[in-house]
Design an enzyme around this catalytic site. Structure first.
Site, PDB file in Angstrom:
ATOM      1  N   LYS A  43       2.135  24.830  -3.129  1.00  0.00           N
ATOM      2  CA  LYS A  43       0.883  24.216  -2.657  1.00  0.00           C
ATOM      3  C   LYS A  43       0.994  22.697  -2.773  1.00  0.00           C
ATOM      4  O   LYS A  43       0.358  22.048  -3.599  1.00  0.00           O
ATOM      5  CB  LYS A  43      -0.301  24.751  -3.443  1.00  0.00           C
ATOM      6  CG  LYS A  43      -0.541  26.242  -3.227  1.00  0.00           C
ATOM      7  CD  LYS A  43      -1.694  26.764  -4.067  1.00  0.00           C
ATOM      8  CE  LYS A  43      -1.889  28.261  -3.853  1.00  0.00           C
ATOM      9  NZ  LYS A  43      -2.980  28.818  -4.679  1.00  0.00           N
ATOM     10  N   LYS A  58       4.789  38.958  -2.009  1.00  0.00           N
ATOM     11  CA  LYS A  58       3.373  38.743  -2.268  1.00  0.00           C
ATOM     12  C   LYS A  58       2.546  39.919  -1.739  1.00  0.00           C
ATOM     13  O   LYS A  58       3.077  40.851  -1.131  1.00  0.00           O
ATOM     14  CB  LYS A  58       2.933  37.418  -1.655  1.00  0.00           C
ATOM     15  CG  LYS A  58       3.658  36.212  -2.272  1.00  0.00           C
ATOM     16  CD  LYS A  58       3.271  34.919  -1.608  1.00  0.00           C
ATOM     17  CE  LYS A  58       1.849  34.512  -1.931  1.00  0.00           C
ATOM     18  NZ  LYS A  58       1.678  34.176  -3.355  1.00  0.00           N
ATOM     19  N   GLU A 112       4.535  39.825  -6.878  1.00  0.00           N
ATOM     20  CA  GLU A 112       3.168  39.499  -7.272  1.00  0.00           C
ATOM     21  C   GLU A 112       2.382  40.801  -7.455  1.00  0.00           C
ATOM     22  O   GLU A 112       2.386  41.666  -6.570  1.00  0.00           O
ATOM     23  CB  GLU A 112       2.533  38.644  -6.172  1.00  0.00           C
ATOM     24  CG  GLU A 112       1.100  38.257  -6.411  1.00  0.00           C
ATOM     25  CD  GLU A 112       0.534  37.487  -5.237  1.00  0.00           C
ATOM     26  OE1 GLU A 112       0.723  36.265  -5.194  1.00  0.00           O
ATOM     27  OE2 GLU A 112      -0.088  38.125  -4.355  1.00  0.00           O
ATOM     28  N   ARG A 115       0.813  -1.211   0.000  1.00  0.00           N
ATOM     29  CA  ARG A 115       0.000   0.000   0.000  1.00  0.00           C
ATOM     30  C   ARG A 115       0.849   1.263   0.000  1.00  0.00           C
ATOM     31  O   ARG A 115       0.551   2.225  -0.718  1.00  0.00           O
ATOM     32  CB  ARG A 115      -0.958  -0.015   1.188  1.00  0.00           C
ATOM     33  CG  ARG A 115      -1.842   1.233   1.343  1.00  0.00           C
ATOM     34  CD  ARG A 115      -2.436   1.741   0.047  1.00  0.00           C
ATOM     35  NE  ARG A 115      -3.076   0.700  -0.749  1.00  0.00           N
ATOM     36  CZ  ARG A 115      -3.318   0.816  -2.045  1.00  0.00           C
ATOM     37  NH1 ARG A 115      -2.917   1.882  -2.716  1.00  0.00           N
ATOM     38  NH2 ARG A 115      -3.917  -0.144  -2.698  1.00  0.00           N
ATOM     39  N   ASP A 151      -1.167  38.133 -10.952  1.00  0.00           N
ATOM     40  CA  ASP A 151      -2.004  37.305 -10.098  1.00  0.00           C
ATOM     41  C   ASP A 151      -3.489  37.551 -10.345  1.00  0.00           C
ATOM     42  O   ASP A 151      -3.996  38.665 -10.146  1.00  0.00           O
ATOM     43  CB  ASP A 151      -1.678  37.589  -8.626  1.00  0.00           C
ATOM     44  CG  ASP A 151      -2.445  36.693  -7.683  1.00  0.00           C
ATOM     45  OD1 ASP A 151      -2.499  35.476  -7.928  1.00  0.00           O
ATOM     46  OD2 ASP A 151      -3.009  37.214  -6.694  1.00  0.00           O
TER      47      ASP A 151
END
Length: 277
Positions: free
Chosen positions: A132, A164, A194, A97, A215
């Site tokens: 992410k 950002k 960004e 597994r 963005d």
């Protein structure tokens, strides 16, 4: 891939699955029983993680012998055998597994990355991943992205500077944020910013950043931003980009398209392990 990190990930996964031991396998299978098994793909896709599957089984049975019929990066069709293993029946069954979880997950990411990269290839645009990723599995997931033909964005917060929206708010603007960053980082590090508006684009250009990330801009805004930048920085598009709109984004003239979904939303490729003897 860093083998020390990979081994630790595999060992933790096996510890999670085995607990105090595989009560089913250990109760049914004699300790000296050997077996052979084959990995079979149940759907079309791109393979990634064969060595991880092998290492998962080798952790429980270091003498297990693997034979590869395919390699990472190969496109496969449903029904194809991609590898075989011969060794301890207990080792194979108890690690099955974990080996499949890694192989299916990584192959699913590679498959999605391949599809996305090929869709925009005619426009000279490169597809990249993001941060992410599944916690503690980034090294495997980013490897799978590259196997699929896409590119890796930064691995972590320490290998590139990306200013950002929240950084900009705290710093009081793009200009102050860039100036403060330049005072503290090495000249070898690139600076990416960004931006959300065309006014932001102009401020980023004036700050002479290396990469400008558009963005969540509309297609028309992206086209205008590319014209404004005019080759003075690498242009990256990000936010809300999917298979349905990636070609339109590529046509705007951006250099890169970063997609979080490559790692957080890729469906696993269906692969099974079937015992032969």
């Amino acid at each position: 891939m860093n083998l020390l990190k990979v081994k630790k990930i595999i060992e933790e996964a096996l510890l999670e699955d085995l607990g105090m031991g595989d009560i089913t396998t250990e109760s049914i299978i004699p300790e000296d029983r050997e077996a052979s098994a084959t990995f079979i793909v149940k759907d079309n896709g791109v393979i990634a993680g064969l060595s991880i599957a092998e290492l998962s089984i080798h952790t429980l049975d270091p003498k297990a012998a693997f034979t590869y019929h395919k390699k990472d990066g190969d496109h496969v069709q449903a029904g194809e055998e991609i590898a075989q293993v011969f060794g301890s029946a207990r080792g194979i069954l108890s690690s099955e597994r974990v080996a499949l979880n890694f192989l299916q997950r990584m192959s699913g990411i590679a498959t999605m990355a391949s599809k996305m990269a090929n869709m925009v290839k005619p426009y000279g645009v490169k597809v990249a991943d993001t941060r992410k990723t599944t916690p503690n599995l980034r090294i495997l997931e980013k490897y799978a992205v590259s196997v699929g033909g896409a590119f890796n964005h930064r691995y972590g917060l320490d290998d590139a500077a990306l200013i950002k929206d929240n950084h900009i708010k705290v710093a009081g603007g793009i200009g102050p944020a860039v100036r403060s960053l330049r005072e503290k980082i090495s000249h070898t590090k690139k600076i990416e910013v960004e931006v959300e508006t065309l006014e932001d684009v102009m401020e980023a250009i004036e700050s002479r950043v290396d990469i400008i990330m558009l963005d969540n801009m509309s297609i028309e805004e992206m086209k205008e931003a590319v014209k404004l930048i005019n080759g003075r920085a690498i242009v990256e598009a990000s936010g809300g980009i999917r298979r349905e709109n990636i070609v339109e984004v590529a046509k705007t003239g951006v250099d890169y398209i970063s997609i979080g979904g490559l790692t957080h939303s890729a469906p696993a490729l269906d692969i099974s392990l079937e015992v032969l003897t």
